[in-house]
Write a protein that holds these residues in place. Structure first.
Motif, PDB file in Angstrom:
ATOM      1  N   ILE A 232      -3.363  25.869  69.698  1.00  0.00           N
ATOM      2  CA  ILE A 232      -2.107  25.636  69.178  1.00  0.00           C
ATOM      3  C   ILE A 232      -1.371  24.842  70.616  1.00  0.00           C
ATOM      4  O   ILE A 232      -1.016  23.435  70.210  1.00  0.00           O
ATOM      5  CB  ILE A 232      -1.087  26.731  68.932  1.00  0.00           C
ATOM      6  CG1 ILE A 232      -1.578  27.258  67.512  1.00  0.00           C
ATOM      7  CG2 ILE A 232       0.246  26.350  68.768  1.00  0.00           C
ATOM      8  CD1 ILE A 232      -1.182  28.390  67.322  1.00  0.00           C
ATOM      9  N   CYS A 233      -1.504  25.230  71.656  1.00  0.00           N
ATOM     10  CA  CYS A 233      -1.105  24.394  73.067  1.00  0.00           C
ATOM     11  C   CYS A 233      -1.681  22.993  72.885  1.00  0.00           C
ATOM     12  O   CYS A 233      -0.990  22.063  73.155  1.00  0.00           O
ATOM     13  CB  CYS A 233      -1.230  25.311  74.123  1.00  0.00           C
ATOM     14  SG  CYS A 233      -0.600  24.541  75.448  1.00  0.00           S
ATOM     15  N   PHE A 234      -2.990  22.854  72.861  1.00  0.00           N
ATOM     16  CA  PHE A 234      -3.868  21.842  72.643  1.00  0.00           C
ATOM     17  C   PHE A 234      -3.266  20.758  71.889  1.00  0.00           C
ATOM     18  O   PHE A 234      -3.074  19.518  72.323  1.00  0.00           O
ATOM     19  CB  PHE A 234      -5.213  22.009  72.838  1.00  0.00           C
ATOM     20  CG  PHE A 234      -6.211  21.004  73.063  1.00  0.00           C
ATOM     21  CD1 PHE A 234      -6.479  20.538  74.453  1.00  0.00           C
ATOM     22  CD2 PHE A 234      -6.799  20.052  72.162  1.00  0.00           C
ATOM     23  CE1 PHE A 234      -7.454  19.584  74.705  1.00  0.00           C
ATOM     24  CE2 PHE A 234      -7.545  19.037  72.484  1.00  0.00           C
ATOM     25  CZ  PHE A 234      -7.936  18.615  73.757  1.00  0.00           C
ATOM     26  N   ILE A 235      -3.281  21.152  70.642  1.00  0.00           N
ATOM     27  CA  ILE A 235      -2.717  20.289  69.435  1.00  0.00           C
ATOM     28  C   ILE A 235      -1.523  19.671  69.670  1.00  0.00           C
ATOM     29  O   ILE A 235      -1.188  18.560  69.268  1.00  0.00           O
ATOM     30  CB  ILE A 235      -2.991  20.968  67.945  1.00  0.00           C
ATOM     31  CG1 ILE A 235      -4.615  21.223  67.753  1.00  0.00           C
ATOM     32  CG2 ILE A 235      -2.366  20.155  66.901  1.00  0.00           C
ATOM     33  CD1 ILE A 235      -4.643  22.038  66.667  1.00  0.00           C
ATOM     34  N   VAL A 236      -0.588  20.671  69.993  1.00  0.00           N
ATOM     35  CA  VAL A 236       0.943  20.401  70.263  1.00  0.00           C
ATOM     36  C   VAL A 236       1.044  19.403  71.361  1.00  0.00           C
ATOM     37  O   VAL A 236       1.699  18.352  71.344  1.00  0.00           O
ATOM     38  CB  VAL A 236       1.791  21.490  70.161  1.00  0.00           C
ATOM     39  CG1 VAL A 236       3.112  21.074  70.735  1.00  0.00           C
ATOM     40  CG2 VAL A 236       1.953  22.353  69.075  1.00  0.00           C
ATOM     41  N   ALA A 237       0.320  19.520  72.310  1.00  0.00           N
ATOM     42  CA  ALA A 237       0.480  18.632  73.491  1.00  0.00           C
ATOM     43  C   ALA A 237      -0.122  17.308  73.285  1.00  0.00           C
ATOM     44  O   ALA A 237       0.240  16.265  73.610  1.00  0.00           O
ATOM     45  CB  ALA A 237      -0.409  19.104  74.797  1.00  0.00           C
ATOM     46  N   SER A 238      -1.132  17.151  72.336  1.00  0.00           N
ATOM     47  CA  SER A 238      -1.711  16.091  71.895  1.00  0.00           C
ATOM     48  C   SER A 238      -0.962  15.166  71.099  1.00  0.00           C
ATOM     49  O   SER A 238      -1.454  13.922  70.699  1.00  0.00           O
ATOM     50  CB  SER A 238      -3.220  16.061  71.459  1.00  0.00           C
ATOM     51  OG  SER A 238      -3.938  16.921  72.340  1.00  0.00           O
ATOM     52  N   TYR A 239       0.129  15.673  70.591  1.00  0.00           N
ATOM     53  CA  TYR A 239       0.762  15.139  69.283  1.00  0.00           C
ATOM     54  C   TYR A 239       1.441  13.856  69.972  1.00  0.00           C
ATOM     55  O   TYR A 239       2.028  13.641  71.059  1.00  0.00           O
ATOM     56  CB  TYR A 239       1.862  15.975  68.871  1.00  0.00           C
ATOM     57  CG  TYR A 239       2.882  15.085  67.971  1.00  0.00           C
ATOM     58  CD1 TYR A 239       2.237  14.881  66.531  1.00  0.00           C
ATOM     59  CD2 TYR A 239       4.135  14.933  68.149  1.00  0.00           C
ATOM     60  CE1 TYR A 239       3.101  14.383  65.652  1.00  0.00           C
ATOM     61  CE2 TYR A 239       4.871  14.396  67.313  1.00  0.00           C
ATOM     62  CZ  TYR A 239       4.577  13.848  65.947  1.00  0.00           C
ATOM     63  OH  TYR A 239       5.360  13.481  65.019  1.00  0.00           O
ATOM     64  N   LYS A 240       1.268  12.457  69.251  1.00  0.00           N
ATOM     65  CA  LYS A 240       1.934  11.360  69.757  1.00  0.00           C
ATOM     66  C   LYS A 240       2.734  11.048  68.275  1.00  0.00           C
ATOM     67  O   LYS A 240       2.135  10.634  67.412  1.00  0.00           O
ATOM     68  CB  LYS A 240       1.110  10.163  70.003  1.00  0.00           C
ATOM     69  CG  LYS A 240       0.308  10.594  71.448  1.00  0.00           C
ATOM     70  CD  LYS A 240      -0.858   9.351  71.577  1.00  0.00           C
ATOM     71  CE  LYS A 240      -1.663   9.981  72.558  1.00  0.00           C
ATOM     72  NZ  LYS A 240      -2.775   9.079  72.883  1.00  0.00           N
ATOM     73  N   PRO A 241       4.159  10.701  68.578  1.00  0.00           N
ATOM     74  CA  PRO A 241       4.751  10.406  67.433  1.00  0.00           C
ATOM     75  C   PRO A 241       4.467   8.935  66.991  1.00  0.00           C
ATOM     76  O   PRO A 241       4.108   8.115  68.054  1.00  0.00           O
ATOM     77  CB  PRO A 241       6.336  10.531  67.859  1.00  0.00           C
ATOM     78  CG  PRO A 241       6.178  10.660  69.265  1.00  0.00           C
ATOM     79  CD  PRO A 241       4.812  11.125  69.733  1.00  0.00           C
ATOM     80  N   LYS A 242       4.470   8.543  65.724  1.00  0.00           N
ATOM     81  CA  LYS A 242       4.292   7.126  65.386  1.00  0.00           C
ATOM     82  C   LYS A 242       5.439   6.402  65.764  1.00  0.00           C
ATOM     83  O   LYS A 242       6.728   6.698  65.495  1.00  0.00           O
ATOM     84  CB  LYS A 242       3.862   6.929  63.885  1.00  0.00           C
ATOM     85  CG  LYS A 242       2.781   7.790  63.348  1.00  0.00           C
ATOM     86  CD  LYS A 242       2.452   7.716  61.846  1.00  0.00           C
ATOM     87  CE  LYS A 242       1.102   8.553  61.741  1.00  0.00           C
ATOM     88  NZ  LYS A 242       0.654   8.442  60.358  1.00  0.00           N
ATOM     89  N   VAL A 243       5.257   5.183  66.326  1.00  0.00           N
ATOM     90  CA  VAL A 243       6.175   4.131  66.650  1.00  0.00           C
ATOM     91  C   VAL A 243       6.473   3.525  65.355  1.00  0.00           C
ATOM     92  O   VAL A 243       5.832   2.977  64.816  1.00  0.00           O
ATOM     93  CB  VAL A 243       5.792   3.232  67.701  1.00  0.00           C
ATOM     94  CG1 VAL A 243       6.902   2.325  68.155  1.00  0.00           C
ATOM     95  CG2 VAL A 243       5.234   4.100  68.896  1.00  0.00           C
ATOM     96  N   ASN A 244       7.803   3.365  65.095  1.00  0.00           N
ATOM     97  CA  ASN A 244       8.376   2.515  64.185  1.00  0.00           C
ATOM     98  C   ASN A 244       8.035   1.007  64.154  1.00  0.00           C
ATOM     99  O   ASN A 244       8.528   0.379  65.198  1.00  0.00           O
ATOM    100  CB  ASN A 244       9.999   2.711  63.853  1.00  0.00           C
ATOM    101  CG  ASN A 244      10.659   2.330  62.814  1.00  0.00           C
ATOM    102  OD1 ASN A 244       9.913   1.446  62.046  1.00  0.00           O
ATOM    103  ND2 ASN A 244      11.799   2.765  62.376  1.00  0.00           N
TER     104      ASN A 244
END
Length: 151
Positions: A135-147
């Motif tokens: 969970i920590c690894f996945i959340v840390a890896s999250y990159k929001p998509k740039v509009n």
């Protein structure tokens, strides 16, 4: 880097105890019984949030603080997962050796820990520490998509 990792451990520790306090309080409010009366129900009620919430928050911390987010999340999460489980067991083991809180006939360390302090502390909880790290690894890896419209 070491200071950021220690900061992550502090985030996990604070959110762990806050989550535990919240779950123990909510359990009393919802079920009108102490958390140590029904080990299966209370263990599930407290254990699942303790596996998820502190490590979700640590993932957010790692995402915001570290340049190498995945490596940071791994170091921030793996040490607390291992240490928490070992420390709870060690304290319970030492208390059982000291005689616990009275008659200890047939009481194992795991039974003592669940009955006295941590009803969520089961072999399943210990093994599911891997889920907390993921969970920590996945959340840390999250990159929001740039509009794309902003470019």
């Amino acid at each position: 880097m070491v200071g950021k990792i220690i900061g992550g451990w502090m985030v996990i520790t604070f959110s762990y105890f806050l989550t535990m306090y919240a779950m123990f309080t909510l359990y009393w409010i919802i079920f009108k019984e102490p958390i140590d009366h029904n080990w299966d129900k209370s263990g599930t009620f407290a254990g699942i949030p303790l596996l998820i919430i502190p490590y979700f928050i640590a993932g957010i911390y790692s995402n915001l603080v570290f340049v190498n987010k995945r490596a940071g999340a791994l170091w921030v999460s793996i040490i607390p997962v291992i240490c928490e489980r070992l420390l709870i067991y060690l304290i319970g083991y030492l208390l059982v050796l000291a005689g616990g809180d009275g008659s200890m006939n047939g009481i194992t360390t795991m039974m003592f820990i669940r009955g006295e302090a941590a009803p969520y502390y089961t072999y399943t909880y210990i093994i599911c520490g891997v889920i907390s790290i993921l969970i920590c690894f996945i959340v840390a890896s999250y990159k929001p998509k740039v509009n794309q419209l902003l470019h």
